[in-house]
Design a protein around this motif. Structure first.
Motif, PDB file in Angstrom:
ATOM      1  N   GLY A 212       0.804  -1.218   0.000  1.00 36.48           N
ATOM      2  CA  GLY A 212       0.000   0.000   0.000  1.00 36.48           C
ATOM      3  C   GLY A 212       0.832   1.261   0.000  1.00 36.48           C
ATOM      4  N   LEU A 213       2.036   1.175   0.648  1.00 38.28           N
ATOM      5  CA  LEU A 213       2.831   2.393   0.832  1.00 38.28           C
ATOM      6  C   LEU A 213       4.309   2.024   0.939  1.00 38.28           C
ATOM      7  CD1 LEU A 213       1.916   5.441   1.320  1.00 38.28           C
ATOM      8  CD2 LEU A 213       2.494   5.033   3.718  1.00 38.28           C
ATOM      9  N   PHE A 214       5.145   2.898   0.415  1.00 38.14           N
ATOM     10  CA  PHE A 214       6.586   2.778   0.614  1.00 38.14           C
ATOM     11  C   PHE A 214       7.053   4.050   1.308  1.00 38.14           C
ATOM     12  CE2 PHE A 214      10.948   3.792  -0.748  1.00 38.14           C
ATOM     13  CZ  PHE A 214      11.609   2.678  -0.234  1.00 38.14           C
ATOM     14  N   ARG A 215       7.896   3.874   2.343  1.00 36.23           N
ATOM     15  CA  ARG A 215       8.371   5.024   3.125  1.00 36.23           C
ATOM     16  C   ARG A 215       9.889   5.004   3.212  1.00 36.23           C
ATOM     17  NH1 ARG A 215       5.448   5.255   8.515  1.00 36.23           N
ATOM     18  NH2 ARG A 215       3.942   6.414   7.235  1.00 36.23           N
ATOM     19  N   SER A 216      10.496   6.181   3.056  1.00 37.51           N
ATOM     20  CA  SER A 216      11.942   6.338   3.177  1.00 37.51           C
ATOM     21  C   SER A 216      12.228   7.505   4.108  1.00 37.51           C
ATOM     22  CB  SER A 216      12.569   6.596   1.800  1.00 37.51           C
ATOM     23  OG  SER A 216      13.944   6.881   1.904  1.00 37.51           O
ATOM     24  N   GLU A 217      13.167   7.277   5.058  1.00 35.42           N
ATOM     25  CA  GLU A 217      13.514   8.328   6.021  1.00 35.42           C
ATOM     26  C   GLU A 217      15.028   8.381   6.200  1.00 35.42           C
ATOM     27  OE1 GLU A 217      11.510   7.514   9.663  1.00 35.42           O
ATOM     28  OE2 GLU A 217       9.504   7.889   8.856  1.00 35.42           O
ATOM     29  N   GLY A 218      15.594   9.574   6.148  1.00 36.46           N
ATOM     30  CA  GLY A 218      17.021   9.769   6.425  1.00 36.46           C
ATOM     31  C   GLY A 218      17.955   9.212   5.372  1.00 36.46           C
ATOM     32  N   CYS A 219      17.468   8.896   4.193  1.00 37.74           N
ATOM     33  CA  CYS A 219      18.298   8.314   3.131  1.00 37.74           C
ATOM     34  C   CYS A 219      18.709   9.416   2.154  1.00 37.74           C
ATOM     35  CB  CYS A 219      17.547   7.206   2.407  1.00 37.74           C
ATOM     36  SG  CYS A 219      16.961   5.881   3.499  1.00 37.74           S
ATOM     37  N   GLU A 220      19.996   9.735   2.091  1.00 35.56           N
ATOM     38  CA  GLU A 220      20.485  10.785   1.213  1.00 35.56           C
ATOM     39  C   GLU A 220      20.619  10.268  -0.214  1.00 35.56           C
ATOM     40  OE1 GLU A 220      20.991  13.935   1.888  1.00 35.56           O
ATOM     41  OE2 GLU A 220      20.393  13.683   3.992  1.00 35.56           O
ATOM     42  N   GLY A 221      19.992  10.945  -1.151  1.00 34.10           N
ATOM     43  CA  GLY A 221      20.056  10.532  -2.538  1.00 34.10           C
ATOM     44  C   GLY A 221      18.675  10.169  -3.052  1.00 34.10           C
ATOM     45  N   ALA A 222      18.618   9.275  -4.005  1.00 32.03           N
ATOM     46  CA  ALA A 222      17.339   8.904  -4.614  1.00 32.03           C
ATOM     47  C   ALA A 222      17.300   7.411  -4.879  1.00 32.03           C
ATOM     48  CB  ALA A 222      17.146   9.675  -5.922  1.00 32.03           C
ATOM     49  N   TRP A 223      16.117   6.842  -4.621  1.00 30.72           N
ATOM     50  CA  TRP A 223      15.864   5.447  -4.977  1.00 30.72           C
ATOM     51  C   TRP A 223      15.491   5.462  -6.460  1.00 30.72           C
ATOM     52  CZ3 TRP A 223      16.161   1.556  -1.193  1.00 30.72           C
ATOM     53  CH2 TRP A 223      16.184   1.989   0.130  1.00 30.72           C
ATOM     54  N   LYS A 224      16.257   4.729  -7.278  1.00 31.20           N
ATOM     55  CA  LYS A 224      16.010   4.722  -8.708  1.00 31.20           C
ATOM     56  C   LYS A 224      15.604   3.325  -9.164  1.00 31.20           C
ATOM     57  CE  LYS A 224      19.361   8.420  -9.552  1.00 31.20           C
ATOM     58  NZ  LYS A 224      20.540   8.848 -10.337  1.00 31.20           N
ATOM     59  N   PRO A 225      14.749   3.221 -10.189  1.00 32.39           N
ATOM     60  CA  PRO A 225      14.333   1.905 -10.689  1.00 32.39           C
ATOM     61  C   PRO A 225      15.548   1.119 -11.193  1.00 32.39           C
ATOM     62  CG  PRO A 225      12.921   3.624 -11.555  1.00 32.39           C
ATOM     63  CD  PRO A 225      14.074   4.325 -10.915  1.00 32.39           C
ATOM     64  N   VAL A 226      15.546  -0.170 -10.896  1.00 30.96           N
ATOM     65  CA  VAL A 226      16.601  -1.061 -11.394  1.00 30.96           C
ATOM     66  C   VAL A 226      16.111  -1.633 -12.708  1.00 30.96           C
ATOM     67  CG1 VAL A 226      17.945  -3.148 -10.958  1.00 30.96           C
ATOM     68  CG2 VAL A 226      17.387  -1.574  -9.057  1.00 30.96           C
ATOM     69  N   ARG A 227      16.814  -1.368 -13.775  1.00 32.27           N
ATOM     70  CA  ARG A 227      16.402  -1.833 -15.100  1.00 32.27           C
ATOM     71  C   ARG A 227      17.014  -3.199 -15.413  1.00 32.27           C
ATOM     72  NH1 ARG A 227      11.954   1.054 -16.123  1.00 32.27           N
ATOM     73  NH2 ARG A 227      12.322   3.298 -15.969  1.00 32.27           N
TER      74      ARG A 227
END
Length: 227
Positions: A212-227
């Protein structure tokens, strides 16, 4: 007989004198006339100075065309900007560096399509920064790569332009990661999976369609799709 003759003579003399007097009056030249013919009255005509030729209109600028189009269509943008073209100019100047904040450029631009933003940018970007026209098309279509920064993202099979949503898939974040926390939640808020990394160089998470939900806290940068 002599008395009558004398009277006749006197009458004849009187008539002659009268005729002579009339002749003299007729022959009198009268007052002298000027030999010069009278000139017709003169009129002065004032010719107004010729008006200078109107200056040619200044060439229309791309900004002027955008503002005119906005006025015609009643488009409005954030009151922070003095004009619609100023809003477009700001988007053009921000696009080259927008990806450093944890969002792909189409994703970042999609956040500015609300209200009249889409119409304004579709009219303005091709005029002021045509290099980013393809990015605009991706943002409008919703078919673009989503990067995830810190925050909550609703899991959705369809990307919602300008909304914090994420498609199911595998995402990875790289860099000097310290105190990076992530979690996958159900729609009711229950934790499905989570992890806290005090120090890491790379973290990979798979978001499923049932989440239902994805949460990110304190993570510097960006989560990018893995192709």
């Amino acid at each position: 007989m002599r008395r009558n003759s004398t009277a006749a003579i006197a009458l004849a003399v009187g008539v002659g004198m009268a005729l002579a007097s009339c002749g003299e009056a007729a022959d009198s030249p009268g007052p002298a006339r000027s030999a010069t013919a009278e000139s017709p009255p003169s009129f002065s005509v004032t010719v107004p100075p010729s008006s200078p030729a109107p200056a040619s209109a200044p060439p229309t600028t791309p900004e002027g065309e955008i503002d005119k189009l906005a006025a015609t269509n009643g488009w409005v943008v954030d009151a922070l900007y003095p004009s619609v073209s100023a809003f477009v100019r700001d988007m053009c100047e921000s696009l080259p560096v927008s990806a450093i904040d944890g969002e792909s450029r189409p994703q970042w631009l999609a956040g500015h399509l609300k209200g009249d933003g889409q119409a304004v940018l579709k009219a303005g970007i091709p005029k002021l920064c045509p290099t980013w026209t393809k990015t605009l098309e991706e943002a409008v279509s919703g078919d673009y790569e989503v990067w995830l920064s810190n925050g909550d993202y609703e899991v959705s099979s369809e990307q919602q332009p300008g909304e914090k949503s994420v498609k199911p898939g595998t995402y990875r974040i790289k860099g000097d990661l310290e105190n990076c926390y992530w979690e996958r939640l159900t729609r009711s808020g229950e934790i499905i999976d989570n992890n806290f990394a005090s120090a890491a160089r790379e973290i990979t998470v798979t978001v499923r369609a049932s989440d239902g939900l994805f949460r990110s806290e304190g993570c510097e940068g960006a989560w990018k799709p893995v192709r």
